[in-house]
Design a protein around this motif. Structure first.
Motif, PDB file in Angstrom:
ATOM      1  N   UNK A  85      54.812  54.319  72.002  1.00 57.77           N
ATOM      2  CA  UNK A  85      53.534  54.545  71.964  1.00 57.77           C
ATOM      3  C   UNK A  85      52.544  53.533  71.247  1.00 57.77           C
ATOM      4  N   UNK A  86      51.931  52.863  71.831  1.00 58.41           N
ATOM      5  CA  UNK A  86      51.086  51.699  71.099  1.00 58.41           C
ATOM      6  C   UNK A  86      50.060  52.208  70.011  1.00 58.41           C
ATOM      7  N   UNK A  87      49.541  53.189  70.559  1.00 56.96           N
ATOM      8  CA  UNK A  87      48.335  53.841  69.800  1.00 56.96           C
ATOM      9  C   UNK A  87      49.044  54.471  68.555  1.00 56.96           C
ATOM     10  N   UNK A  88      50.082  54.982  68.565  1.00 60.45           N
ATOM     11  CA  UNK A  88      50.535  55.609  67.417  1.00 60.45           C
ATOM     12  C   UNK A  88      51.198  54.625  66.514  1.00 60.45           C
ATOM     13  N   UNK A  89      51.764  53.597  67.094  1.00 66.52           N
ATOM     14  CA  UNK A  89      52.414  52.569  65.968  1.00 66.52           C
ATOM     15  C   UNK A  89      51.257  51.927  65.415  1.00 66.52           C
ATOM     16  N   UNK A  90      50.131  51.655  66.244  1.00 73.82           N
ATOM     17  CA  UNK A  90      49.011  50.783  65.691  1.00 73.82           C
ATOM     18  C   UNK A  90      48.416  51.793  64.304  1.00 73.82           C
ATOM     19  N   UNK A  91      48.388  52.889  64.670  1.00 74.38           N
ATOM     20  CA  UNK A  91      47.692  53.642  63.769  1.00 74.38           C
ATOM     21  C   UNK A  91      48.751  53.991  62.349  1.00 74.38           C
ATOM     22  N   UNK A  92      49.750  54.065  62.734  1.00 74.12           N
ATOM     23  CA  UNK A  92      50.970  54.051  61.508  1.00 74.12           C
ATOM     24  C   UNK A  92      50.891  52.738  60.742  1.00 74.12           C
ATOM     25  N   UNK A  93      50.760  51.749  61.506  1.00 74.76           N
ATOM     26  CA  UNK A  93      50.829  50.420  60.800  1.00 74.76           C
ATOM     27  C   UNK A  93      49.541  50.255  60.159  1.00 74.76           C
ATOM     28  N   UNK A  94      48.498  50.626  60.332  1.00 72.63           N
ATOM     29  CA  UNK A  94      47.159  50.644  59.621  1.00 72.63           C
ATOM     30  C   UNK A  94      47.119  51.519  58.634  1.00 72.63           C
ATOM     31  N   UNK A  95      47.685  52.656  58.612  1.00 72.15           N
ATOM     32  CA  UNK A  95      47.898  53.430  57.356  1.00 72.15           C
ATOM     33  C   UNK A  95      48.571  52.864  56.379  1.00 72.15           C
ATOM     34  N   UNK A  96      49.984  52.133  57.006  1.00 69.86           N
ATOM     35  CA  UNK A  96      50.836  51.548  56.275  1.00 69.86           C
ATOM     36  C   UNK A  96      50.075  50.489  55.150  1.00 69.86           C
ATOM     37  N   UNK A  97      49.343  49.752  55.844  1.00 74.15           N
ATOM     38  CA  UNK A  97      48.560  48.539  55.375  1.00 74.15           C
ATOM     39  C   UNK A  97      47.507  49.183  54.109  1.00 74.15           C
ATOM     40  N   UNK A  98      46.892  50.318  54.396  1.00 77.06           N
ATOM     41  CA  UNK A  98      46.000  50.929  53.622  1.00 77.06           C
ATOM     42  C   UNK A  98      46.737  51.464  52.359  1.00 77.06           C
ATOM     43  N   UNK A  99      48.107  52.193  52.470  1.00 77.91           N
ATOM     44  CA  UNK A  99      48.576  52.625  51.442  1.00 77.91           C
ATOM     45  C   UNK A  99      49.381  51.323  50.475  1.00 77.91           C
ATOM     46  N   UNK A 100      49.713  50.355  51.155  1.00 77.81           N
ATOM     47  CA  UNK A 100      50.235  49.101  50.683  1.00 77.81           C
ATOM     48  C   UNK A 100      48.917  48.484  49.657  1.00 77.81           C
ATOM     49  N   UNK A 101      48.154  48.386  50.139  1.00 70.51           N
ATOM     50  CA  UNK A 101      47.212  47.750  49.374  1.00 70.51           C
ATOM     51  C   UNK A 101      46.592  48.528  48.178  1.00 70.51           C
ATOM     52  N   UNK A 102      46.420  49.992  48.425  1.00 71.55           N
ATOM     53  CA  UNK A 102      46.148  50.734  47.478  1.00 71.55           C
ATOM     54  C   UNK A 102      47.179  50.724  46.211  1.00 71.55           C
ATOM     55  N   UNK A 103      48.556  50.807  46.798  1.00 62.33           N
ATOM     56  CA  UNK A 103      49.605  50.799  45.675  1.00 62.33           C
ATOM     57  C   UNK A 103      49.401  49.422  44.866  1.00 62.33           C
ATOM     58  N   UNK A 104      49.275  48.463  45.588  1.00 55.24           N
ATOM     59  CA  UNK A 104      48.951  47.192  44.650  1.00 55.24           C
ATOM     60  C   UNK A 104      48.023  47.160  43.690  1.00 55.24           C
ATOM     61  N   UNK A 105      46.917  47.598  44.085  1.00 58.92           N
ATOM     62  CA  UNK A 105      45.580  47.909  43.312  1.00 58.92           C
ATOM     63  C   UNK A 105      45.901  48.984  42.290  1.00 58.92           C
ATOM     64  N   UNK A 106      46.693  49.647  42.439  1.00 55.93           N
ATOM     65  CA  UNK A 106      47.005  50.669  41.552  1.00 55.93           C
ATOM     66  C   UNK A 106      47.939  50.001  40.344  1.00 55.93           C
TER      67      UNK A 106
END
Length: 254
Positions: free
Chosen positions: A178-199
């Motif tokens: 499911x390309x759309x689901x994988x893209x959405x999950x990858x984008x959410x992972x990028x957001x969480x990873x970036x927020x984690x580094x900033x925190x």
């Protein structure tokens, strides 16, 4: 006690405010990381994930005593036996026969992992789903499993008939990935990873930035604070005009 409690609440509020401010200042980086990871998810899905196809076939179990007629008691008994039928469809004799008939390289265990058996509630209709990277192989395996399982169920369970409701279809659309689901999950992972580094950087930063930090960590009263604002002017050529500012400062001193 009440004063100390109110001070602690104020400190927590200030910390949360600074935390939100730090995240807001890095909002463009968070958004950029979401876009980058989403693109990586899209490219990775397209290049490294093998498409798979589902072929579906259905059978109907007819009890021996009712001669192709069904009543409520038969439905209840059939519902209780559904799990038995599902186990027989994925049993070793059935899978070995399928592998032999189609001359497959897959072992019975590997074939079992490709097969999913489902049934609607209160029915004896069994839906056999075969997932494979090759749509034609998926269809052939599903048909072979249906035929072999029908014979096996009749012999073991003393069933009058196992009728074919639907033959296996040739799948034209991909069941996965499911390309759309994988893209959405990858984008959410990028957001969480970036927020984690900033925190993490925010929590590790122990530098003093505000008068409140001075009172909190150094236990000193702040008498006054001087705001510092740096102004840098550019000339028409795009170079910094530091020399002109120095000359003006010299003239003022004179």
């Amino acid at each position: 006690m009440e004063k100390n409690t109110s001070l602690e609440q104020e400190e927590i509020t200030i910390d949360l405010g600074m935390l939100i401010s730090a995240l807001w200042k890095k909002a463009h980086i968070i958004l950029l990381s979401a876009v980058v990871f989403a693109l990586l998810g899209f490219v990775g899905t397209k290049l490294f994930v093998t498409p798979q196809y589902d072929s579906v076939t259905k059978i109907y179990i007819v009890p021996k005593q009712n001669e192709n007629t069904v009543n409520s008691s038969d439905l209840q008994a059939g519902a209780l036996l559904t799990k038995d039928y599902m186990e027989m469809i994925k049993s070793r004799p059935v899978l070995e026969e399928v592998s032999s008939v189609l001359n497959l390289k897959e072992t019975p265990k590997e074939l079992s992992e490709m097969i999913t058996v489902e049934t609607p509630a209160d029915t004896r209709v069994l839906k056999i789903i075969v997932r494979h990277t090759d749509p034609k192989k998926a269809k052939n395996i599903a048909d072979a499993v249906r035929e072999s399982a029908s014979i096996h169920i009749q012999e073991v369970m003393n069933i009058d008939a196992v009728n074919t409701v639907e033959e296996a279809n040739l799948p034209l659309q991909k069941a996965s990935p499911n390309v759309a689901r994988n893209v959405l999950m990858a984008g959410m992972f990028g957001v969480l990873l970036c927020i984690g580094i900033i925190l993490l950087n925010f929590m590790r930063d122990d530098t003093i930035k505000t008068p409140v930090d001075v009172e909190k960590y150094l236990e000193m009263n702040v008498l006054a604070s001087i705001p510092i604002k740096e102004e840098v002017k550019k000339n028409k050529k795009g170079k910094y005009s530091k020399k002109k500012n120095i000359k003006r400062a010299v003239k003022v001193r004179r």
